[in-house]
Design a protein around this motif. Structure first.
Motif, PDB file in Angstrom:
ATOM      1  N   ILE A 134       0.856  -1.191   0.000  1.00 13.54           N
ATOM      2  CA  ILE A 134       0.000   0.000   0.000  1.00 13.54           C
ATOM      3  C   ILE A 134       0.890   1.237   0.000  1.00 13.54           C
ATOM      4  CG2 ILE A 134      -1.719   1.324   1.289  1.00 13.54           C
ATOM      5  CD1 ILE A 134      -2.766  -1.288  -0.028  1.00 13.54           C
ATOM      6  N   ASP A 135       0.653   2.123  -0.976  1.00 19.53           N
ATOM      7  CA  ASP A 135       1.378   3.388  -1.125  1.00 19.53           C
ATOM      8  C   ASP A 135       0.366   4.516  -0.959  1.00 19.53           C
ATOM      9  OD1 ASP A 135       2.552   5.747  -2.121  1.00 19.53           O
ATOM     10  OD2 ASP A 135       3.769   4.663  -3.582  1.00 19.53           O
ATOM     11  N   PHE A 136       0.569   5.370   0.049  1.00 18.57           N
ATOM     12  CA  PHE A 136      -0.403   6.431   0.330  1.00 18.57           C
ATOM     13  C   PHE A 136      -0.587   7.391  -0.846  1.00 18.57           C
ATOM     14  CE2 PHE A 136      -0.214   6.494   5.305  1.00 18.57           C
ATOM     15  CZ  PHE A 136      -0.590   5.167   5.311  1.00 18.57           C
ATOM     16  N   ASN A 137       0.390   7.477  -1.714  1.00 15.48           N
ATOM     17  CA  ASN A 137       0.293   8.390  -2.852  1.00 15.48           C
ATOM     18  C   ASN A 137      -0.524   7.827  -4.010  1.00 15.48           C
ATOM     19  OD1 ASN A 137       1.967  10.878  -2.299  1.00 15.48           O
ATOM     20  ND2 ASN A 137       3.459   9.287  -1.785  1.00 15.48           N
ATOM     21  N   THR A 138      -0.597   6.508  -4.097  1.00 19.75           N
ATOM     22  CA  THR A 138      -1.237   5.904  -5.274  1.00 19.75           C
ATOM     23  C   THR A 138      -2.365   4.938  -4.948  1.00 19.75           C
ATOM     24  OG1 THR A 138       0.435   4.150  -5.320  1.00 19.75           O
ATOM     25  CG2 THR A 138       0.870   6.111  -6.649  1.00 19.75           C
ATOM     26  N   SER A 139      -2.338   4.305  -3.785  1.00 15.82           N
ATOM     27  CA  SER A 139      -3.354   3.305  -3.449  1.00 15.82           C
ATOM     28  C   SER A 139      -4.652   3.996  -3.019  1.00 15.82           C
ATOM     29  CB  SER A 139      -2.847   2.388  -2.332  1.00 15.82           C
ATOM     30  OG  SER A 139      -1.663   1.721  -2.729  1.00 15.82           O
ATOM     31  N   TYR A 140      -5.774   3.484  -3.506  1.00 17.62           N
ATOM     32  CA  TYR A 140      -7.086   4.102  -3.256  1.00 17.62           C
ATOM     33  C   TYR A 140      -7.703   3.472  -2.015  1.00 17.62           C
ATOM     34  CZ  TYR A 140     -11.511   6.360  -4.660  1.00 17.62           C
ATOM     35  OH  TYR A 140     -12.641   7.155  -4.726  1.00 17.62           O
ATOM     36  N   GLN A 141      -8.008   4.325  -1.023  1.00 21.39           N
ATOM     37  CA  GLN A 141      -8.488   3.858   0.272  1.00 21.39           C
ATOM     38  C   GLN A 141      -9.998   4.001   0.411  1.00 21.39           C
ATOM     39  OE1 GLN A 141      -8.507   5.514   4.801  1.00 21.39           O
ATOM     40  NE2 GLN A 141      -6.535   5.660   3.778  1.00 21.39           N
ATOM     41  N   ALA A 142     -10.645   2.941   0.889  1.00 23.36           N
ATOM     42  CA  ALA A 142     -12.037   3.007   1.347  1.00 23.36           C
ATOM     43  C   ALA A 142     -11.971   3.269   2.850  1.00 23.36           C
ATOM     44  CB  ALA A 142     -12.759   1.702   1.052  1.00 23.36           C
ATOM     45  N   ARG A 143     -12.357   4.454   3.258  1.00 24.96           N
ATOM     46  CA  ARG A 143     -12.101   4.922   4.623  1.00 24.96           C
ATOM     47  C   ARG A 143     -13.392   4.901   5.452  1.00 24.96           C
ATOM     48  NH1 ARG A 143      -7.891   7.505   6.880  1.00 24.96           N
ATOM     49  NH2 ARG A 143      -8.151   9.092   8.488  1.00 24.96           N
ATOM     50  N   PHE A 144     -13.449   4.075   6.482  1.00 27.81           N
ATOM     51  CA  PHE A 144     -14.610   3.987   7.376  1.00 27.81           C
ATOM     52  C   PHE A 144     -14.316   4.806   8.629  1.00 27.81           C
ATOM     53  CE2 PHE A 144     -15.475   0.693   4.475  1.00 27.81           C
ATOM     54  CZ  PHE A 144     -16.785   0.269   4.619  1.00 27.81           C
ATOM     55  N   TYR A 145     -14.616   6.073   8.560  1.00 27.96           N
ATOM     56  CA  TYR A 145     -14.323   7.008   9.661  1.00 27.96           C
ATOM     57  C   TYR A 145     -15.494   7.968   9.816  1.00 27.96           C
ATOM     58  CZ  TYR A 145      -9.349   6.148  10.668  1.00 27.96           C
ATOM     59  OH  TYR A 145      -8.156   5.610  11.093  1.00 27.96           O
ATOM     60  N   GLY A 146     -15.450   8.741  10.911  1.00 27.51           N
ATOM     61  CA  GLY A 146     -16.376   9.844  11.051  1.00 27.51           C
ATOM     62  C   GLY A 146     -15.891  11.037  10.250  1.00 27.51           C
ATOM     63  N   ILE A 147     -16.711  12.081  10.239  1.00 28.65           N
ATOM     64  CA  ILE A 147     -16.338  13.314   9.557  1.00 28.65           C
ATOM     65  C   ILE A 147     -17.066  14.479  10.227  1.00 28.65           C
ATOM     66  CG2 ILE A 147     -18.201  13.142   7.828  1.00 28.65           C
ATOM     67  CD1 ILE A 147     -16.163  14.323   5.780  1.00 28.65           C
ATOM     68  N   PRO A 148     -16.408  15.635  10.410  1.00 31.06           N
ATOM     69  CA  PRO A 148     -17.110  16.782  10.987  1.00 31.06           C
ATOM     70  C   PRO A 148     -18.337  17.152  10.140  1.00 31.06           C
ATOM     71  CG  PRO A 148     -14.752  17.180  10.908  1.00 31.06           C
ATOM     72  CD  PRO A 148     -14.993  15.924  10.129  1.00 31.06           C
ATOM     73  N   MET A 149     -19.405  17.552  10.805  1.00 27.69           N
ATOM     74  CA  MET A 149     -20.639  17.879  10.095  1.00 27.69           C
ATOM     75  C   MET A 149     -20.785  19.371   9.813  1.00 27.69           C
ATOM     76  SD  MET A 149     -22.111  14.919   9.656  1.00 27.69           S
ATOM     77  CE  MET A 149     -23.891  14.851   9.621  1.00 27.69           C
ATOM     78  N   ASP A 150     -19.967  20.209  10.474  1.00 23.45           N
ATOM     79  CA  ASP A 150     -20.038  21.634  10.160  1.00 23.45           C
ATOM     80  C   ASP A 150     -19.424  21.871   8.781  1.00 23.45           C
ATOM     81  OD1 ASP A 150     -17.029  22.952  10.713  1.00 23.45           O
ATOM     82  OD2 ASP A 150     -17.433  21.098  11.804  1.00 23.45           O
ATOM     83  N   PHE A 151     -19.850  22.927   8.105  1.00 21.66           N
ATOM     84  CA  PHE A 151     -19.501  23.146   6.695  1.00 21.66           C
ATOM     85  C   PHE A 151     -17.986  23.213   6.484  1.00 21.66           C
ATOM     86  CE2 PHE A 151     -18.603  25.884   3.044  1.00 21.66           C
ATOM     87  CZ  PHE A 151     -19.336  25.228   2.048  1.00 21.66           C
ATOM     88  N   ILE A 152     -17.302  24.066   7.274  1.00 24.45           N
ATOM     89  CA  ILE A 152     -15.864  24.265   7.066  1.00 24.45           C
ATOM     90  C   ILE A 152     -15.092  22.989   7.406  1.00 24.45           C
ATOM     91  CG2 ILE A 152     -13.828  25.537   7.844  1.00 24.45           C
ATOM     92  CD1 ILE A 152     -15.636  27.992   8.179  1.00 24.45           C
ATOM     93  N   GLY A 153     -15.412  22.382   8.570  1.00 28.08           N
ATOM     94  CA  GLY A 153     -14.732  21.159   8.982  1.00 28.08           C
ATOM     95  C   GLY A 153     -14.934  20.030   7.990  1.00 28.08           C
ATOM     96  N   ILE A 194      -9.045  -1.144   2.588  1.00 26.80           N
ATOM     97  CA  ILE A 194     -10.030  -0.596   3.519  1.00 26.80           C
ATOM     98  C   ILE A 194      -9.297  -0.226   4.795  1.00 26.80           C
ATOM     99  CG2 ILE A 194     -12.087  -1.128   4.900  1.00 26.80           C
ATOM    100  CD1 ILE A 194     -12.807  -3.230   2.737  1.00 26.80           C
ATOM    101  N   ASN A 195      -9.658   0.922   5.378  1.00 30.45           N
ATOM    102  CA  ASN A 195      -9.047   1.360   6.627  1.00 30.45           C
ATOM    103  C   ASN A 195     -10.109   2.061   7.460  1.00 30.45           C
ATOM    104  OD1 ASN A 195      -6.686   3.825   7.772  1.00 30.45           O
ATOM    105  ND2 ASN A 195      -6.880   1.746   8.490  1.00 30.45           N
ATOM    106  N   GLY A 196     -10.191   1.728   8.753  1.00 37.80           N
ATOM    107  CA  GLY A 196     -11.156   2.443   9.577  1.00 37.80           C
ATOM    108  C   GLY A 196     -11.469   1.738  10.882  1.00 37.80           C
ATOM    109  N   TYR A 197     -12.522   2.235  11.526  1.00 37.79           N
ATOM    110  CA  TYR A 197     -12.925   1.754  12.845  1.00 37.79           C
ATOM    111  C   TYR A 197     -13.442   0.325  12.774  1.00 37.79           C
ATOM    112  CZ  TYR A 197     -12.818   6.723  14.149  1.00 37.79           C
ATOM    113  OH  TYR A 197     -12.437   8.014  14.381  1.00 37.79           O
ATOM    114  N   THR A 198     -12.966  -0.500  13.680  1.00 35.01           N
ATOM    115  CA  THR A 198     -13.275  -1.927  13.673  1.00 35.01           C
ATOM    116  C   THR A 198     -14.772  -2.198  13.675  1.00 35.01           C
ATOM    117  OG1 THR A 198     -11.235  -2.283  14.929  1.00 35.01           O
ATOM    118  CG2 THR A 198     -12.815  -4.100  14.860  1.00 35.01           C
TER     119      THR A 198
END
Length: 440
Positions: A134-153, A194-198
């Motif tokens: 896995i190369d962070f520059n080229t490998s495509y990640q399916a990310r199972f994480y949270g995300i801020p809900m405010d517009f800027i975040g 795939i990377n993220g919360y168990t």
């Protein structure tokens, strides 16, 4: 493909070229060279903070530094004062990477890393992920994480996702309808990993099991799945391997430190949790802060060997574990880890949300004044929750409104919350404080 990920880190002041070269150098050390390196870095980091960090020198006391065993153990409560009071004299906040811990142990705080230390964190991650091609520059990640809900975040995280070559699956709603949408993305996108919360990834695997689908058959480009932040039980690992059709890699890390342990792919050590001995020094201590021999279970205490902006020296991370008897200073093996499990909240609408969703909710009450010391959340009914917290003062109406708005945003409206201020919170017999528990 142009290395956007490296470039974005470089533009933010992280010396990735230098950091990668340092990691490459450390991993080629002989056993003797590594022992000399660790001894030097331990002495260097303690002396640096004694000379440049009033917070740490005050904690250390008047005694001169002579023996490592006499260095005080740092805990999370020590760190619940404003960050500006903990940072080294040679650094300003603008010169640092600043973030908040997840509070998954119930004890949140804000921390800092100097930018070179954080560059080493990324270099360490890249090195270990490369074990699985896995190369962070080229490998495509399916990310199972949270995300801020405010517009800027939200927009900031989406930009990071673009630069990091990843597609984010928001884990705040894991109902079947949403999981069906996840599945459609795997049918149309060429994900490499795939990377993220168990807990979120396990819920997706259970959904695939119900539909009798193996993910690799509909997304042939998938190579590997890395799970993090929560315990991975053996039964869940078997389920993931079966439903994804790819290797499952278990990582253990902490945002304030680095990637702590990562499953090895080397012949003879395959599947073992190899501890990061390049940027960290990991010890197992008993209740009297005495070092335990390999094979004995105790508190995981970690030293960040490179962070000069903020001391994490003999830092009690709040977890219990043991190092394998065959561990060496250069290649420690984490044989067992106790803790970091989170339940799943089931809501009146049928929506399912992992316990770590509450990290994003409770962020709204984590301030840099350290007034809210600890918190935990219990689901008592399908629409009712207790928030127990330790604080200098009762939460006021404005703070409660802020929390309830965050709950409606991240979970769903019309949920009922009871706020209970306590002097102390009940812990497990191992001293762990579980942030979220469902009593349903």
């Amino acid at each position: 493909m142009f290395p956007l990920f490296d470039l974005s880190l470089h533009l933010n002041g992280f010396q990735m070229k230098k950091a990668k070269a340092e990691i490459r150098k450390i991993v080629t050390f002989t056993e003797k060279e590594h022992a000399e390196f660790v001894a030097y870095k331990k002495q260097e980091i303690v002396n640096y903070h004694l000379e440049n960090n009033p917070f740490y020198s005050n904690l250390f006391g008047m005694n001169p530094f002579t023996r490592w065993e006499d260095v005080p153990v740092l805990n999370k409560k020590n760190l619940q004062i404003p960050l500006q009071e903990r940072i080294s004299k040679e650094y300003s906040l603008k010169q640092c990477y600043v973030n908040k811990t997840s509070g998954s142990s119930g004890t949140p705080f804000i921390f800092a890393k100097d930018k070179y230390c954080h560059a080493l964190t990324w270099a360490s991650n890249m090195y270990r992920f490369s074990w699985y091609d896995i190369d962070f520059n080229t490998s495509y990640q399916a990310r199972f994480y949270g995300i801020p809900m405010d517009f800027i975040g939200n927009k900031k995280e989406r930009l990071k996702d673009f630069l990091s070559h990843r597609f984010r699956f928001s884990i705040f709603d894991l109902s079947d309808v949403v999981l069906e949408g996840f599945l459609n993305h795997f049918k149309t996108k060429k994900f490499d990993y795939i990377n993220g919360y168990t807990s979120s990834i396990v819920l997706f695997a259970k959904f695939l099991q119900q539909k009798n689908i193996v993910l690799k058959t509909i997304c042939p480009s998938l190579k590997v799945c890395m799970v993090t932040s929560e315990m991975l039980f053996e039964a869940d690992k078997i389920l993931l391997e079966k439903q994804f059709g790819i290797p499952i890699v278990n990582e253990y890390g902490a945002s304030e430190l680095d990637l702590i342990a990562f499953q090895s792919r080397s012949v003879g050590t395959e599947g073992e949790w190899q501890v990061n001995s390049e940027t960290l020094f990991v010890e197992i201590l008993d209740e009297n802060n005495q070092v335990l021999p390999y094979g004995q279970e105790g508190r995981i205490v970690i030293t960040s060997l490179f962070n000069k902006a903020h001391p994490f020296i003999r830092y009690d991370i709040g977890d219990i574990g043991l190092l394998d008897e065959k561990s060496t200073l250069q290649k420690p093996i984490l044989k067992k880890l106790v803790g970091r499990t989170n339940d799943v909240a089931v809501l009146p609408s049928g929506k399912k949300a992992p316990g770590l969703t509450f990290y994003y909710v409770t962020k709204s009450i984590i301030e840099d004044d350290g007034k809210v010391k600890e918190f935990l959340i219990k689901q008592t009914k399908i629409d009712s929750f207790d928030i127990e917290y330790v604080s200098e003062n009762e939460l006021n109406w404005e703070q409660i409104q802020k929390i309830e708005q965050a709950i409606a945003l991240y979970l769903e409206p019309n949920l009922h919350f009871k706020f209970i201020r306590r002097n102390t919170l009940k812990r497990s017999n191992r001293g762990k404080l579980k942030q979220f528990t469902s009593l349903l």
